[in-house]
Scaffold this active site. Structure first.
Site, PDB file in Angstrom:
ATOM      1  CB  SER A   1      -0.929   0.028   1.230  1.00 47.63           C
ATOM      2  OG  SER A   1      -0.163   0.119   2.415  1.00 47.63           O
TER       3      SER A   1
ATOM      4  CG  LEU B   1       4.795   6.724   0.958  1.00 51.54           C
ATOM      5  CD1 LEU B   1       5.826   7.300   1.916  1.00 51.54           C
ATOM      6  CD2 LEU B   1       4.354   7.778  -0.052  1.00 51.54           C
TER       7      LEU B   1
ATOM      8  CG  ASP C   1       2.271  -4.942   3.299  1.00 50.00           C
ATOM      9  OD1 ASP C   1       2.532  -3.797   2.881  1.00 50.00           O
ATOM     10  OD2 ASP C   1       1.468  -5.163   4.221  1.00 50.00           O
TER      11      ASP C   1
ATOM     12  CB  CYS D   1       7.870   1.848   1.986  1.00 52.34           C
ATOM     13  SG  CYS D   1       8.665   2.724   0.620  1.00 52.34           S
TER      14      CYS D   1
ATOM     15  CB  SER E   1       8.595  11.048   8.882  1.00 55.76           C
ATOM     16  OG  SER E   1       7.660  12.088   9.138  1.00 55.76           O
TER      17      SER E   1
ATOM     18  CE1 TYR F   1       5.759   7.696  11.538  1.00 52.08           C
ATOM     19  CE2 TYR F   1       5.939  10.095  11.495  1.00 52.08           C
ATOM     20  CZ  TYR F   1       5.854   8.881  10.834  1.00 52.08           C
ATOM     21  OH  TYR F   1       5.860   8.853   9.465  1.00 52.08           O
TER      22      TYR F   1
ATOM     23  CE  LYS G   1       8.833   6.631   9.756  1.00 51.27           C
ATOM     24  NZ  LYS G   1       9.092   5.563   8.753  1.00 51.27           N
TER      25      LYS G   1
ATOM     26  CG  PHE H   1       3.592  11.826   0.586  1.00 54.21           C
ATOM     27  CD1 PHE H   1       3.758  11.387  -0.714  1.00 54.21           C
ATOM     28  CD2 PHE H   1       4.520  12.719   1.101  1.00 54.21           C
ATOM     29  CE1 PHE H   1       4.810  11.820  -1.497  1.00 54.21           C
ATOM     30  CE2 PHE H   1       5.590  13.163   0.334  1.00 54.21           C
ATOM     31  CZ  PHE H   1       5.733  12.714  -0.978  1.00 54.21           C
TER      32      PHE H   1
ATOM     33  CB  THR I   1      -0.248   7.277   3.086  1.00 48.98           C
ATOM     34  OG1 THR I   1      -0.379   7.989   4.325  1.00 48.98           O
ATOM     35  CG2 THR I   1       0.960   7.803   2.319  1.00 48.98           C
TER      36      THR I   1
END
Length: 255
Positions: A15, A17, A36, A85, A148, A161, A165, A194, A196
């Site tokens: 899914s 990116l 995935d 990703c 990110s 998060y 990152k 983005f 997503t």
């Protein structure tokens, strides 16, 4: 590096990116392994692009090792292109109103986003280092990780998060320096806002407010624009050891 006729692995390829990147690499002539956590998502994309579907948790070293073994066995060679990703987006305050510290959520975010990236990178490096050089520079492969803009602009509620990152971003240069002797490049893309699964559920008013803060273009990025940058990194041999923001010049406010 020429993409046509190379073997590529895209994690999180079911899914967003990752899917866009898998499709772009396949369109450019690569044999693509789509990894995935969701087996159905990986199979859907792989079937549509003529690739190999792999279901694995990127933070599980044994599962990742098995995935690399399958790629070599079924596609004929270890991947020379790896695009990481796979990841999760989380939002939780360090001190929420109820007073409970979400240690478990922090741990899970670090495990998937940072440990998962490192696990795939380490297996990719080992596999690529055993391959023959492709050119006079001695190039063997390229690894593109995903951070990110939160690694620099982490907002309230993004401590886990942003930390995960930030780790991915900080990993880039030392990994590139260490793997240089094997002819393996390491780069990181830091996307902004983005289109997503993470943004799909936003109410229209929230989406409009976010896009209003984007200098230009004043819209969310499209997954294929991420994939375009991944392609450019793969093809340009001098891109190494750097983090590239792709973000419409946005700098996120505290909240």
């Amino acid at each position: 590096m020429q993409i046509a006729n190379r073997i590529a692995l895209v994690t999180g390829g079911g899914s967003g990116l990752g899917e866009a990147t898998a499709r772009r690499l396949a369109d450019l002539g690569a044999g693509v392994a789509v990894l995935d956590l969701g087996e159905e998502a990986a199979a859907r994309v792989a079937d549509e692009i003529g690739g190999l579907a792999l279901a694995a948790d990127v933070s599980d070293a044994e599962a990742v090792e098995a995935a690399f073994a399958r790629i070599a066995a079924e596609l004929g060679e270890a991947p020379r292109i790896v695009v990481n990703c796979a990841g999760i987006g989380t939002a939780a305050r360090i001190l929420p109103r109820e007073g409970a510290l979400p240690i478990g959520l922090f741990d899970r975010t670090i495990r998937i986003n940072l440990l998962g990236t490192y696990t795939v990178l380490s297996h990719a490096a080992r596999a690529m280092s055993a391959l023959a050089p492709m050119d006079d520079d001695g190039a063997r492969g390229v690894i593109v990780n995903t951070a990110s803009v939160a690694y620099q602009d982490g907002q309230i509620g993004q401590a886990a998060y942003a930390a995960s990152k930030g780790g991915v971003a900080s990993l880039t240069l030392p990994a590139a320096r260490e793997l240089a002797r094997f002819g393996i490049r390491v780069m990181t893309i830091a996307p902004g806002l983005f289109e997503t699964a993470m943004s799909a559920g936003l109410p229209p008013e929230a989406r409009a407010a976010l896009e209003a803060g984007l200098p230009f273009p004043s819209r969310m990025g499209r997954p294929d624009e991420y994939a375009m940058l991944a392609q450019q990194i793969i093809e340009n041999p001098l891109l190494n050891g750097e983090v590239i923001r792709i973000d419409s010049a946005v700098r996120l406010a505290p909240k």
